[in-house]
Scaffold this motif. Structure first.
Motif, PDB file in Angstrom:
ATOM      1  N   VAL A   1       0.841  -1.199   0.000  1.00 22.56           N
ATOM      2  CA  VAL A   1       0.000   0.000   0.000  1.00 22.56           C
ATOM      3  C   VAL A   1       0.875   1.248   0.000  1.00 22.56           C
ATOM      4  CG1 VAL A   1      -1.726   1.289   1.295  1.00 22.56           C
ATOM      5  CG2 VAL A   1      -1.878  -1.203   1.176  1.00 22.56           C
ATOM      6  N   ARG A   2       1.921   1.232   0.796  1.00 20.16           N
ATOM      7  CA  ARG A   2       2.829   2.379   0.849  1.00 20.16           C
ATOM      8  C   ARG A   2       3.524   2.583  -0.500  1.00 20.16           C
ATOM      9  NH1 ARG A   2       4.814   1.024   5.177  1.00 20.16           N
ATOM     10  NH2 ARG A   2       6.618  -0.166   4.413  1.00 20.16           N
ATOM     11  N   ALA A   3       3.921   1.486  -1.162  1.00 17.60           N
ATOM     12  CA  ALA A   3       4.559   1.594  -2.477  1.00 17.60           C
ATOM     13  C   ALA A   3       3.585   2.163  -3.509  1.00 17.60           C
ATOM     14  CB  ALA A   3       5.077   0.230  -2.925  1.00 17.60           C
ATOM     15  N   LEU A   4       2.327   1.725  -3.429  1.00 18.54           N
ATOM     16  CA  LEU A   4       1.310   2.248  -4.336  1.00 18.54           C
ATOM     17  C   LEU A   4       1.131   3.747  -4.127  1.00 18.54           C
ATOM     18  CD1 LEU A   4      -1.080   1.932  -6.338  1.00 18.54           C
ATOM     19  CD2 LEU A   4      -2.509   1.390  -4.365  1.00 18.54           C
ATOM     20  N   ARG A   5       1.045   4.154  -2.876  1.00 15.59           N
ATOM     21  CA  ARG A   5       0.858   5.579  -2.578  1.00 15.59           C
ATOM     22  C   ARG A   5       2.043   6.404  -3.061  1.00 15.59           C
ATOM     23  NH1 ARG A   5       2.167   8.681   1.669  1.00 15.59           N
ATOM     24  NH2 ARG A   5       2.787   6.937   3.012  1.00 15.59           N
ATOM     25  N   ALA A   6       3.255   5.875  -2.888  1.00 16.25           N
ATOM     26  CA  ALA A   6       4.443   6.598  -3.344  1.00 16.25           C
ATOM     27  C   ALA A   6       4.460   6.715  -4.861  1.00 16.25           C
ATOM     28  CB  ALA A   6       5.700   5.895  -2.847  1.00 16.25           C
ATOM     29  N   ARG A   7       4.079   5.624  -5.539  1.00 17.02           N
ATOM     30  CA  ARG A   7       4.086   5.654  -6.996  1.00 17.02           C
ATOM     31  C   ARG A   7       3.112   6.694  -7.534  1.00 17.02           C
ATOM     32  NH1 ARG A   7       2.078   0.615 -10.510  1.00 17.02           N
ATOM     33  NH2 ARG A   7       3.474  -0.517  -9.115  1.00 17.02           N
ATOM     34  N   LEU A   8       1.965   6.850  -6.858  1.00 20.83           N
ATOM     35  CA  LEU A   8       0.943   7.792  -7.307  1.00 20.83           C
ATOM     36  C   LEU A   8       1.118   9.186  -6.713  1.00 20.83           C
ATOM     37  CD1 LEU A   8      -2.185   5.460  -7.076  1.00 20.83           C
ATOM     38  CD2 LEU A   8      -0.813   5.988  -9.090  1.00 20.83           C
ATOM     39  N   SER A   9       2.174   9.364  -5.909  1.00 21.18           N
ATOM     40  CA  SER A   9       2.464  10.668  -5.290  1.00 21.18           C
ATOM     41  C   SER A   9       1.272  11.167  -4.464  1.00 21.18           C
ATOM     42  CB  SER A   9       2.863  11.709  -6.347  1.00 21.18           C
ATOM     43  OG  SER A   9       4.010  11.301  -7.053  1.00 21.18           O
ATOM     44  N   LEU A  10       0.674  10.261  -3.692  1.00 24.79           N
ATOM     45  CA  LEU A  10      -0.461  10.613  -2.846  1.00 24.79           C
ATOM     46  C   LEU A  10      -0.012  10.694  -1.392  1.00 24.79           C
ATOM     47  CD1 LEU A  10      -3.288   8.312  -4.262  1.00 24.79           C
ATOM     48  CD2 LEU A  10      -3.171  10.793  -4.453  1.00 24.79           C
ATOM     49  N   SER A  11      -0.555  11.655  -0.676  1.00 27.45           N
ATOM     50  CA  SER A  11      -0.341  11.695   0.763  1.00 27.45           C
ATOM     51  C   SER A  11      -1.227  10.651   1.428  1.00 27.45           C
ATOM     52  CB  SER A  11      -0.679  13.081   1.309  1.00 27.45           C
ATOM     53  OG  SER A  11      -2.079  13.344   1.145  1.00 27.45           O
ATOM     54  N   GLN A  12      -0.959  10.373   2.708  1.00 29.59           N
ATOM     55  CA  GLN A  12      -1.830   9.445   3.416  1.00 29.59           C
ATOM     56  C   GLN A  12      -3.261   9.970   3.475  1.00 29.59           C
ATOM     57  OE1 GLN A  12      -0.087   8.536   7.270  1.00 29.59           O
ATOM     58  NE2 GLN A  12       0.880   6.695   6.442  1.00 29.59           N
ATOM     59  N   THR A  13      -3.391  11.288   3.632  1.00 28.48           N
ATOM     60  CA  THR A  13      -4.732  11.877   3.657  1.00 28.48           C
ATOM     61  C   THR A  13      -5.430  11.674   2.321  1.00 28.48           C
ATOM     62  OG1 THR A  13      -4.044  13.542   5.270  1.00 28.48           O
ATOM     63  CG2 THR A  13      -6.046  13.990   4.009  1.00 28.48           C
ATOM     64  N   GLY A  14      -4.697  11.911   1.225  1.00 29.90           N
ATOM     65  CA  GLY A  14      -5.295  11.755  -0.103  1.00 29.90           C
ATOM     66  C   GLY A  14      -5.719  10.334  -0.380  1.00 29.90           C
TER      67      GLY A  14
ATOM     68  N   LEU B   1     -10.020   5.821  -0.414  1.00 35.83           N
ATOM     69  CA  LEU B   1     -10.451   4.507   0.051  1.00 35.83           C
ATOM     70  C   LEU B   1     -11.631   4.581   1.012  1.00 35.83           C
ATOM     71  CD1 LEU B   1      -6.975   2.836   0.690  1.00 35.83           C
ATOM     72  CD2 LEU B   1      -8.392   2.719  -1.359  1.00 35.83           C
ATOM     73  N   GLY B   2     -11.960   5.786   1.479  1.00 34.48           N
ATOM     74  CA  GLY B   2     -13.069   5.925   2.410  1.00 34.48           C
ATOM     75  C   GLY B   2     -12.749   5.460   3.815  1.00 34.48           C
ATOM     76  N   ILE B   3     -11.477   5.584   4.234  1.00 32.41           N
ATOM     77  CA  ILE B   3     -11.082   5.204   5.582  1.00 32.41           C
ATOM     78  C   ILE B   3     -10.369   6.384   6.225  1.00 32.41           C
ATOM     79  CG2 ILE B   3     -10.867   2.768   4.995  1.00 32.41           C
ATOM     80  CD1 ILE B   3      -7.848   3.125   4.833  1.00 32.41           C
ATOM     81  N   SER B   4     -10.119   6.302   7.522  1.00 31.34           N
ATOM     82  CA  SER B   4      -9.441   7.392   8.213  1.00 31.34           C
ATOM     83  C   SER B   4      -7.945   7.347   7.937  1.00 31.34           C
ATOM     84  CB  SER B   4      -9.687   7.296   9.713  1.00 31.34           C
ATOM     85  OG  SER B   4      -9.033   6.154  10.252  1.00 31.34           O
ATOM     86  N   THR B   5      -7.296   8.495   8.093  1.00 26.41           N
ATOM     87  CA  THR B   5      -5.858   8.567   7.883  1.00 26.41           C
ATOM     88  C   THR B   5      -5.114   7.728   8.911  1.00 26.41           C
ATOM     89  OG1 THR B   5      -6.110  10.803   6.985  1.00 26.41           O
ATOM     90  CG2 THR B   5      -3.902  10.144   7.650  1.00 26.41           C
ATOM     91  N   SER B   6      -5.602   7.713  10.153  1.00 30.72           N
ATOM     92  CA  SER B   6      -4.934   6.917  11.186  1.00 30.72           C
ATOM     93  C   SER B   6      -5.031   5.426  10.878  1.00 30.72           C
ATOM     94  CB  SER B   6      -5.552   7.228  12.547  1.00 30.72           C
ATOM     95  OG  SER B   6      -6.933   6.880  12.569  1.00 30.72           O
ATOM     96  N   TYR B   7      -6.177   4.993  10.339  1.00 29.55           N
ATOM     97  CA  TYR B   7      -6.335   3.586   9.963  1.00 29.55           C
ATOM     98  C   TYR B   7      -5.347   3.233   8.855  1.00 29.55           C
ATOM     99  CZ  TYR B   7      -8.810  -0.715   8.556  1.00 29.55           C
ATOM    100  OH  TYR B   7      -9.143  -2.007   8.243  1.00 29.55           O
ATOM    101  N   LEU B   8      -5.226   4.108   7.847  1.00 26.93           N
ATOM    102  CA  LEU B   8      -4.278   3.857   6.767  1.00 26.93           C
ATOM    103  C   LEU B   8      -2.854   3.801   7.307  1.00 26.93           C
ATOM    104  CD1 LEU B   8      -3.551   3.553   3.775  1.00 26.93           C
ATOM    105  CD2 LEU B   8      -3.569   6.051   3.601  1.00 26.93           C
ATOM    106  N   SER B   9      -2.536   4.689   8.225  1.00 28.69           N
ATOM    107  CA  SER B   9      -1.190   4.695   8.804  1.00 28.69           C
ATOM    108  C   SER B   9      -0.895   3.376   9.505  1.00 28.69           C
ATOM    109  CB  SER B   9      -1.050   5.863   9.790  1.00 28.69           C
ATOM    110  OG  SER B   9       0.230   5.856  10.400  1.00 28.69           O
ATOM    111  N   GLN B  10      -1.887   2.833  10.204  1.00 26.47           N
ATOM    112  CA  GLN B  10      -1.697   1.554  10.889  1.00 26.47           C
ATOM    113  C   GLN B  10      -1.531   0.409   9.895  1.00 26.47           C
ATOM    114  OE1 GLN B  10      -5.297   1.812  13.260  1.00 26.47           O
ATOM    115  NE2 GLN B  10      -4.111   2.122  15.130  1.00 26.47           N
TER     116      GLN B  10
END
Length: 468
Positions: A16-29, A34-43
């Motif tokens: 998931v982190r690699a996907l986000r980096a490839r798309l240049s998305l922040s965790q918030t973005g 995905l319709g989830i909270s930023t803290s959930y994504l961070s976990q």
């Protein structure tokens, strides 16, 4: 009865982190997508929490062309198909939630895949029914040659794998340091002994006996490039094209000849816009047609057309629909990799943004539209004028339309700023009046085929009839 083993938990934070980096998305973005909270994504990314079925489904739907690359072992393509089958609102049964669908894939994969295949068959039968309804009162008892070829391309998913790969390989052989016209002209001369001459007799006129190819020099450079590429593909992929034509179930010599021309046109587009390189650039630019047009030196229409063909197994593009419409509302080109299917006969829906665009050249219009089955699409339409070489010949006016389902809007630059989910944000449209079931449309031109009319002489509304 044997108990079902517990489903193993999926920890895939690194992917998931690699996907986000490839798309240049922040965790918030990404969390918003995905319709989830930023803290959930961070976990999830830190490996503290597994990916639930709902999140895995959201990843597969939001990033069908990226998540498959990152996590092919999750069989995301199968998941997307199962999600479409389980959550299709047009099927008269309770909708399935994403966790249940994911459990089905893990615990009963054959049953789930069978459900997906049956849903695909339902879609095909619905389309065949629309075609039959659309031919009510048609004067031709059988398909005309151009209709056969149109349906053949649609049945092929508008992607011809062997020809696409051949053109991509040919593009890799050609030098990329000079202009496209020079490279193609030299290839025709050096490999085939053909001289290229510019005149105004036709867009393209090939004389095999004199080994001469005449190109209309008054046409835009992008058109000239395409005609050169068309001729080169006809010569170098001749055996491949003949094999495809021989295997196609066409009824007439005219249809087979039209298919040869269509395949050469397809190959020309694939040569000028090689699959892997074009797909990568399209993703990086979020399918900005003007940016891609300038990057590859092709026309606006050629980019739109090519985007609708990116359906290579294992490396798909965003599923787009594409069409070209003229001033009279006739659809003169059509491709769709989405659920949206165009009417085979008659004009397009008058509420579609394409009709406004055709009268306004060089302006891009956007629209969120909803079909009768509830599927929503983001459409981009632009009017084009194809100039002629003489005042006595009227320029040709068209609009080209490119669109995707709203689930892919984040990858489509033209969806920026649009409300794609609001209850009143979409324009209700249909395939055409002849087969549209909407009863409350003020723009209806005539009733749908096969429906009984309800006439009340004592009551008049905007549309002077109702129907069952």
């Amino acid at each position: 009865m044997a108990s079902v083993p517990p489903r193993p938990r999926i920890f895939a934070g690194d992917r998931v982190r690699a996907l986000r980096a490839r798309l240049s998305l922040s965790q918030t973005g990404l969390s918003r997508r995905l319709g989830i909270s930023t803290s959930y994504l961070s976990q999830i990314e830190s490996g503290d929490r597994p990916i639930t079925g709902g999140v895995l489904g959201a990843l597969a739907r939001a990033f069908p062309l990226d998540w498959v690359d990152v996590a092919p072992e999750d069989d995301s393509a199968a998941l997307v198909g199962a999600l479409e089958a389980g959550t299709d609102p047009s099927v008269p049964a309770a909708l399935m939630n994403e966790d249940a669908i994911l459990r089905g894939l893990k615990q009963q994969p054959l049953v789930t895949r069978r459900m997906t295949a049956l849903h695909a068959a339902l879609r095909r039968s619905q389309e065949q029914l629309r075609v039959l309804d659309d031919r009510v009162d048609a004067s031709q008892p059988t398909l005309l040659p151009w209709e056969e070829v149109r349906d053949w391309f649609q049945g092929s998913g508008n992607y011809i794998d062997p020809l696409d790969r051949f053109a991509e390989g040919l593009a890799e052989q050609l030098p990329g340091t000079r202009s496209t016209a020079t490279v193609l002209t030299e290839r025709l001369r050096d490999a085939h002994g053909i001289a290229v001459v510019e005149d105004g007799s036709a867009l393209r006129a090939y004389d095999a006996e004199r080994a001469t190819l005449r190109i209309d020099g008054a046409q835009p450079i992008e058109t000239r490039h395409f005609q050169l590429a068309h001729q080169l593909i006809r010569l170098e992929a001749d055996a491949l094209i003949e094999g495809i034509v021989a295997a196609a179930p066409l009824r007439s010599d005219a249809a087979r000849e039209l298919l040869r021309v269509g395949l050469a046109n397809y190959g020309a587009g694939a040569l000028l816009l090689p699959y892997a390189r074009f797909r990568s650039e399209a993703r990086a630019r979020r399918h900005d047609v003007d940016a891609l047009r300038q990057r590859f030196g092709v026309s606006f229409e050629q980019v739109c057309h090519r985007l609708s063909t990116l359906q290579r197994p294992g490396a798909p593009g965003v599923p787009f629909f594409f069409c070209r419409i003229d001033m009279a509302g006739n659809i003169t080109k059509r491709h769709s990799a989405t659920r949206l299917q165009f009417a085979q006969y008659g004009g397009a829906c008058p509420l579609w943004v394409a009709h406004e665009a055709v009268a306004i050249s060089d302006r891009i219009l956007v629209q969120v539209a909803e079909m009768p089955d509830g599927a929503r699409y983001v459409s981009m339409a632009k009017g084009l004028v194809k100039a002629t070489a003489s005042y006595r010949r009227t320029p040709r006016r068209y609009a080209v339309v490119l669109g995707c389902e709203v689930e892919q809007a984040a990858d489509f630059v033209y969806g920026d700023g649009l409300d794609v989910t609001g209850p009143d944000s979409a324009t209700p449209i249909g395939p055409s009046c002849r087969i549209c079931p909407r009863r409350d449309c003020d723009q209806r031109a005539f009733p749908p085929a096969g429906r009984d009319l309800l006439i009340d002489p004592d009551r008049r509304t905007i549309v002077p009839y109702a129907f069952e």
